[in-house]
Design a protein around this motif. Sequence first.
Motif, PDB file in Angstrom:
ATOM      1  N   ILE A 222       0.837  -1.198   0.000  1.00 21.97           N
ATOM      2  CA  ILE A 222       0.000   0.000   0.000  1.00 21.97           C
ATOM      3  C   ILE A 222       0.879   1.258   0.000  1.00 21.97           C
ATOM      4  O   ILE A 222       0.631   2.200  -0.743  1.00 21.97           O
ATOM      5  CB  ILE A 222      -0.968  -0.044   1.202  1.00 21.97           C
ATOM      6  N   ASN A 223       1.961   1.209   0.791  1.00 27.23           N
ATOM      7  CA  ASN A 223       2.865   2.366   0.824  1.00 27.23           C
ATOM      8  C   ASN A 223       3.549   2.585  -0.523  1.00 27.23           C
ATOM      9  O   ASN A 223       3.865   3.702  -0.893  1.00 27.23           O
ATOM     10  CB  ASN A 223       3.945   2.170   1.894  1.00 27.23           C
ATOM     11  N   ASN A 224       3.784   1.461  -1.225  1.00 28.12           N
ATOM     12  CA  ASN A 224       4.495   1.568  -2.497  1.00 28.12           C
ATOM     13  C   ASN A 224       3.587   1.942  -3.668  1.00 28.12           C
ATOM     14  O   ASN A 224       4.039   2.015  -4.798  1.00 28.12           O
ATOM     15  CB  ASN A 224       5.182   0.239  -2.836  1.00 28.12           C
ATOM     16  N   PHE A 225       2.319   2.121  -3.368  1.00 22.44           N
ATOM     17  CA  PHE A 225       1.396   2.441  -4.455  1.00 22.44           C
ATOM     18  C   PHE A 225       1.824   3.755  -5.104  1.00 22.44           C
ATOM     19  O   PHE A 225       1.947   4.789  -4.430  1.00 22.44           O
ATOM     20  CB  PHE A 225      -0.032   2.549  -3.892  1.00 22.44           C
ATOM     21  N   LYS A 226       2.069   3.717  -6.415  1.00 23.64           N
ATOM     22  CA  LYS A 226       2.695   4.857  -7.073  1.00 23.64           C
ATOM     23  C   LYS A 226       1.692   5.937  -7.446  1.00 23.64           C
ATOM     24  O   LYS A 226       1.981   7.121  -7.402  1.00 23.64           O
ATOM     25  CB  LYS A 226       3.445   4.391  -8.319  1.00 23.64           C
ATOM     26  N   GLY A 227       0.511   5.512  -7.848  1.00 24.23           N
ATOM     27  CA  GLY A 227      -0.454   6.471  -8.347  1.00 24.23           C
ATOM     28  C   GLY A 227      -1.143   7.243  -7.243  1.00 24.23           C
ATOM     29  O   GLY A 227      -0.908   7.011  -6.052  1.00 24.23           O
ATOM     30  N   LYS A 228      -1.970   8.190  -7.669  1.00 22.23           N
ATOM     31  CA  LYS A 228      -2.825   8.889  -6.715  1.00 22.23           C
ATOM     32  C   LYS A 228      -4.239   8.411  -6.991  1.00 22.23           C
ATOM     33  O   LYS A 228      -4.753   8.569  -8.093  1.00 22.23           O
ATOM     34  CB  LYS A 228      -2.688  10.402  -6.909  1.00 22.23           C
ATOM     35  N   LEU A 229      -4.830   7.818  -5.972  1.00 22.57           N
ATOM     36  CA  LEU A 229      -6.074   7.090  -6.199  1.00 22.57           C
ATOM     37  C   LEU A 229      -7.288   7.942  -5.842  1.00 22.57           C
ATOM     38  O   LEU A 229      -7.330   8.584  -4.786  1.00 22.57           O
ATOM     39  CB  LEU A 229      -6.062   5.798  -5.368  1.00 22.57           C
ATOM     40  N   TYR A 230      -8.252   7.937  -6.746  1.00 22.10           N
ATOM     41  CA  TYR A 230      -9.505   8.650  -6.518  1.00 22.10           C
ATOM     42  C   TYR A 230     -10.661   7.697  -6.760  1.00 22.10           C
ATOM     43  O   TYR A 230     -10.564   6.742  -7.527  1.00 22.10           O
ATOM     44  CB  TYR A 230      -9.621   9.859  -7.472  1.00 22.10           C
ATOM     45  N   THR A 231     -11.755   7.999  -6.067  1.00 24.00           N
ATOM     46  CA  THR A 231     -12.939   7.164  -6.279  1.00 24.00           C
ATOM     47  C   THR A 231     -14.142   8.044  -6.556  1.00 24.00           C
ATOM     48  O   THR A 231     -14.206   9.196  -6.101  1.00 24.00           O
ATOM     49  CB  THR A 231     -13.208   6.274  -5.042  1.00 24.00           C
ATOM     50  N   PHE A 232     -15.065   7.537  -7.348  1.00 23.90           N
ATOM     51  CA  PHE A 232     -16.320   8.268  -7.576  1.00 23.90           C
ATOM     52  C   PHE A 232     -17.384   7.276  -8.031  1.00 23.90           C
ATOM     53  O   PHE A 232     -17.094   6.132  -8.361  1.00 23.90           O
ATOM     54  CB  PHE A 232     -16.128   9.378  -8.613  1.00 23.90           C
ATOM     55  N   LYS A 233     -18.616   7.744  -7.987  1.00 27.01           N
ATOM     56  CA  LYS A 233     -19.727   6.895  -8.417  1.00 27.01           C
ATOM     57  C   LYS A 233     -20.168   7.332  -9.801  1.00 27.01           C
ATOM     58  O   LYS A 233     -20.308   8.516 -10.061  1.00 27.01           O
ATOM     59  CB  LYS A 233     -20.899   7.037  -7.432  1.00 27.01           C
TER      60      LYS A 233
END
Lengths: 308, 367
Positions: A222-233
Amino acid sequence: MSVSAISIKGVNKTYEGKIEALKDINLDVEEGEVFGLVGPDGAGKSTLFNILTTLLLPDSGQIKVFLMDAVRDYKSIRQIIGYLPGTFSLYPDLSVQENLDFFAVMYKSDIEENMSLIEPIWKQISPFKDRKAGKLSGGMKQKLALCCALIHRPSILFLDEPTTGVDPVSRKEFWDILKSIRQQNITVVVSTPYMDEATRCDRIALIQDGRIIGINPPQTFINNFKGKLYTFKSENIFSLLKVMEQCPLNCNYYPYGEHCHVAFYEDMQEALPKFEAFLQEHHQTYETITPIDPSVEDCFIEIVTHSN
Amino acid sequence: MKELRMILKKEFIHIFRDTITLALVLAMPIALVLLFGFTISTDIRNAKISVLDQSKDTQSKTLVNQLSASGYFQVVSYPHNELEIDDDFKNKGIKLAIIIPPNFEENLSKEGNATLQVINDVSDLNVASILNNYVRAVVQRYTADYNDNSSRGSAFDITVKMLYNPESNSVYMFVPGIITLIMVLVTALLSSITLAREKETGTMRMLLITPVKKIYIIVGKVIPYMIISFISTIAILVISVTVFKMPINGSLLMLLFLCIIFMLTAASFGMLISSISRTQVDAMMITMMGLFLPTVLLSGFLFPLNSMPMVFQVLANIFPAKWFILAIKDVMIKGSGFFDIWLYLLILFVMAVVFIIFSLSRLDKRN
């Protein structure tokens, strides 16, 4: 330095000369940890389990279980491992008690002696001990199978998808049981297709198409996750999926349950307005886009997409 | 040994909790013997025949009397011409017609021989050939009598002595066959199916990763079905002896020993089958095609091996049933002892050892 419970080097397995089930698998399992093998169906988890439990021979490579060779010393390995197969594999016409008695004798073990180990689980199923194993509920069957796999106090317990087809409450219970087993100094190797369960392991190996694509503690992934994650409906996930193919931004979009996840690999100050403009341009309706912490599943998807 | 006892206990629990299969296994042998004993009989009594006697003299009448007195035939009609014989076949259900041409007695006394025409209904080949033999036998006796009376003196006499089965009783033929079938069905089929079931449900994998010896798994599977099949064999023997008056001319101990050896062979064949099959259906199909059919067709039980093409005669040698049927017939009917059948016993035993070794090596194959 502690001894590795399991050490796997360069293992390959091909079925019928065509289907490559495992490709160059390398991994180590430390003594006393809960090690998770996480990947979708058909990734090769069960094949690896069959090789580790000495039921299947690898085409090449070396496997050591507590320094014993899985090919040569398979008889000694069988004495110290417990195995819970992916499908219910006890005798359905034998009662709960009869099944336990049977496997205790097969393992040359004494039920009384090892009762302390299985007691917390046995307490839950002993009210049904005269019931035939085939008539138990799914969760109860798994608990009985676990008792049978632990009755000889193994050093390593292999669990092949123990929670597949089990209800969420029993699944949670089952993982609590695994934690308590680990406290008894038993190494646990567990496979699961459910990414959400992966966080309950000490370390996990992500496996895809017969290859290991990463081994780390879940938090490290999880710490190594490179992207910036967004969520939406979104109202129409499928039309969105099509539209996203034309998205000019460096991002990775995928449906995630009822929601949509987008991982961006750009400067968000500029990217987010651009993305919203893109969606509007293509007449997509959506609710607020909010940042979110990645889960193991997001990490898995990121690694798989990046390796392609 | 504790493990073996536990496996046996488990196996008996499987057997006794599956009451339908158990009932079937115990009732089937008895039903089979009774069925074969009462229905499949190659002895024919009172077959309907027609006689067209065109000479109507003393000798022709004597011959007809002898035919009907033999007990094999019942003369139901005396047609007047050959056309009526055809009607009798179609409407009166006769199996055979005899035409005695004119001047029968005259030809017999003057020229020393006379002709006789026999017309057969060969829609059932077996019945036709059996009836033909009966006619031949009656005519032979008649000729002998005639020659004696006319004091011509016959050139030679044929005296047939029926050894071992003086009444040509067909029970003698099929009891050994049924014992063979039952033992093959119960020991080979059932034990191979249950072993295949353990593979199918995954319990075999559970057993294999325990430290238990493979030979215990196999022996534990085989012994219960051998016991059941032994009980069935005893039941068949009791019925054959009490109801059908089948003799056991050899020693009973020898007979039971022979049965145990064959059961071992059948059971190990069953193990061999289950070691190469993955599912119960596989096991059943392979047992049916690979063991049951050869047992029925190539053992000499129903069809004599001598009259088969060479290929099948050679092929029959690889199936245990042929050797067992040879041996059991010798013991039950001829009263042979160990030194007469030791070769058959040895062949059966060697087959069992080979099958067991092969299936043990297959069971632990890890690829």
